[in-house]
Scaffold this active site. Structure first.
Site, PDB file in Angstrom:
ATOM      1  N   ARG A 114      40.410  41.812  38.871  1.00  0.00           N
ATOM      2  CA  ARG A 114      38.877  42.469  38.793  1.00  0.00           C
ATOM      3  C   ARG A 114      38.617  42.166  39.836  1.00  0.00           C
ATOM      4  NH1 ARG A 114      33.851  38.866  36.953  1.00  0.00           N
ATOM      5  NH2 ARG A 114      32.801  40.564  35.156  1.00  0.00           N
ATOM      6  N   HIS A 129      36.254  46.068  40.699  1.00  0.00           N
ATOM      7  CA  HIS A 129      35.131  46.010  40.936  1.00  0.00           C
ATOM      8  C   HIS A 129      35.074  46.813  42.687  1.00  0.00           C
ATOM      9  CE1 HIS A 129      32.903  43.220  38.267  1.00  0.00           C
ATOM     10  NE2 HIS A 129      33.970  43.570  37.619  1.00  0.00           N
ATOM     11  N   ASN A 172      28.382  41.734  39.660  1.00  0.00           N
ATOM     12  CA  ASN A 172      29.258  40.802  40.508  1.00  0.00           C
ATOM     13  C   ASN A 172      28.923  39.418  40.312  1.00  0.00           C
ATOM     14  OD1 ASN A 172      30.697  42.825  40.965  1.00  0.00           O
ATOM     15  ND2 ASN A 172      29.500  43.879  42.822  1.00  0.00           N
ATOM     16  N   HIS A 185      42.224  42.960  30.639  1.00  0.00           N
ATOM     17  CA  HIS A 185      41.907  41.843  29.977  1.00  0.00           C
ATOM     18  C   HIS A 185      42.718  41.393  28.676  1.00  0.00           C
ATOM     19  CE1 HIS A 185      37.947  43.790  29.968  1.00  0.00           C
ATOM     20  NE2 HIS A 185      38.262  43.431  31.187  1.00  0.00           N
TER      21      HIS A 185
END
Length: 326
Positions: free
Chosen positions: A62, A66, A93, A193
């Site tokens: 992740r 990001h 974040n 996910h």
């Protein structure tokens, strides 16, 4: 001659744009002469962190996503500022798990001990992201290297640059297209996910406030909705989290897509991939063919790693991933 010049100039502009983005300067053997063992050094550090906690996998994966979606893959998300106004401090974040940051920091320290000042934090994050995918049973793939670390990290730059849990297909496609990624890339990367967890607040609206006539989102499997409500009652502590994949939460596999077919997508932005007829065929394909998903996921990760890359004088090689060089 003038006509020839008119034909050449647009071509030169495209070439310049290609190299400005940095993609043209990335290569799998970038560190062959300066730090030939960099991938093994990073892999050892990632393995050590993984042996301590599985959270290393979703947290690092992740973190890479990001980072790349805000100013490109330049490790700007790693910067810590005393002002509390760095990328990592942005609202979107704050849920990034510390284990992802720690994985990159430890890998960087290990690399610096062998190859000081040679390897960027951005490249270490890209390698680590691939390594956690493999540790979770996902596909292996070659990582392109040669990124430099960004010189700007501001919380304000995060706003509007990360997909939200309530996005529809058009919104998802628009955001990914802005970063040079296709709908297939988006659907494949959404498969991440299948590992990790989410705090209840990110999907509570689907359980208790979907609409006045239907508090529970009708696209959710009723039994799955009850399971989520048991784990996430309305007065639940906001720190409580649930697995995003209720079946194989520690495997990066295609079960995520089977969950979508069975109406067990945790976020609206997950389930819409199946309910929207424009994306449903791809979901069905990934759900029934794991090798197809693996191939698409690996290709999408490579393309993600090319987003907004800095090279040459447009960046630096930080000695400490959390701070700019002094």
């Amino acid at each position: 001659m003038a006509a020839l010049a008119m034909q050449v100039l647009p071509l030169l502009a495209l070439v310049c744009m290609f190299f400005h983005l940095g993609e043209g300067q990335l290569s799998q053997n970038f560190y062959n002469s300066t730090c030939p063992n960099v991938e093994q050094i990073v892999r050892n550090a990632v393995n050590a962190k993984f042996s301590q906690t599985f959270v290393t996998v979703p947290a690092t994966l992740r973190l890479f996503f990001h980072d790349c979606f805000v100013q490109g893959c330049d490790a700007s998300v790693m910067i810590a500022l005393a002002s509390g106004d760095a990328e990592k401090d942005a609202t979107d974040n704050l849920s990034l798990a510390g284990d992802g940051f720690d994985t990159v920091v430890k890998a960087k320290q290990a690399v610096e001990a062998v190859c000081p000042g040679k390897v960027s934090c951005a490249d270490i994050l890209a390698i680590a992201a691939r390594d956690v995918v493999v540790l979770a049973g996902g596909p292996n793939f070659a990582v392109e290297l040669g990124r430099r670390d960004g010189l700007i990290s501001k919380a304000s730059l995060v706003v509007g640059n990360l997909p939200g849990p309530t996005f529809n297909l058009s919104q998802l496609n628009a955001m990914f297209a802005k970063n040079g990624l296709t709908q297939t890339d988006m659907i494949a990367l959404s498969g991440a996910h299948t590992v990790g967890f989410s705090h209840c607040s990110r999907f509570a609206d689907r359980l208790y406030a979907f609409s006045p006539s239907s508090p529970v989102d009708p696209s959710l499997d009723p039994n799955y909705a009850k399971q989520l409500m048991k784990s996430c009652p309305q007065d639940v502590d906001p720190r409580v989290a649930v697995d995003m994949d209720p079946v194989t939460p520690q495997k990066l596999d295609n079960i995520y897509y089977q969950n979508l077919v069975n109406h067990k997508g945790l976020f609206t932005s997950d389930q819409v991939l199946f309910t929207d007829p424009l994306s449903q065929p791809t979901v069905n394909g990934f759900a029934t063919d794991r090798s197809s998903f693996n191939k698409a996921f690996a290709a999408a990760m490579v393309r993600l790693g090319r987003v907004g890359v800095k090279t040459g004088i447009s960046g630096q090689i930080r000695t400490d991933c959390t701070a700019y060089n002094s």
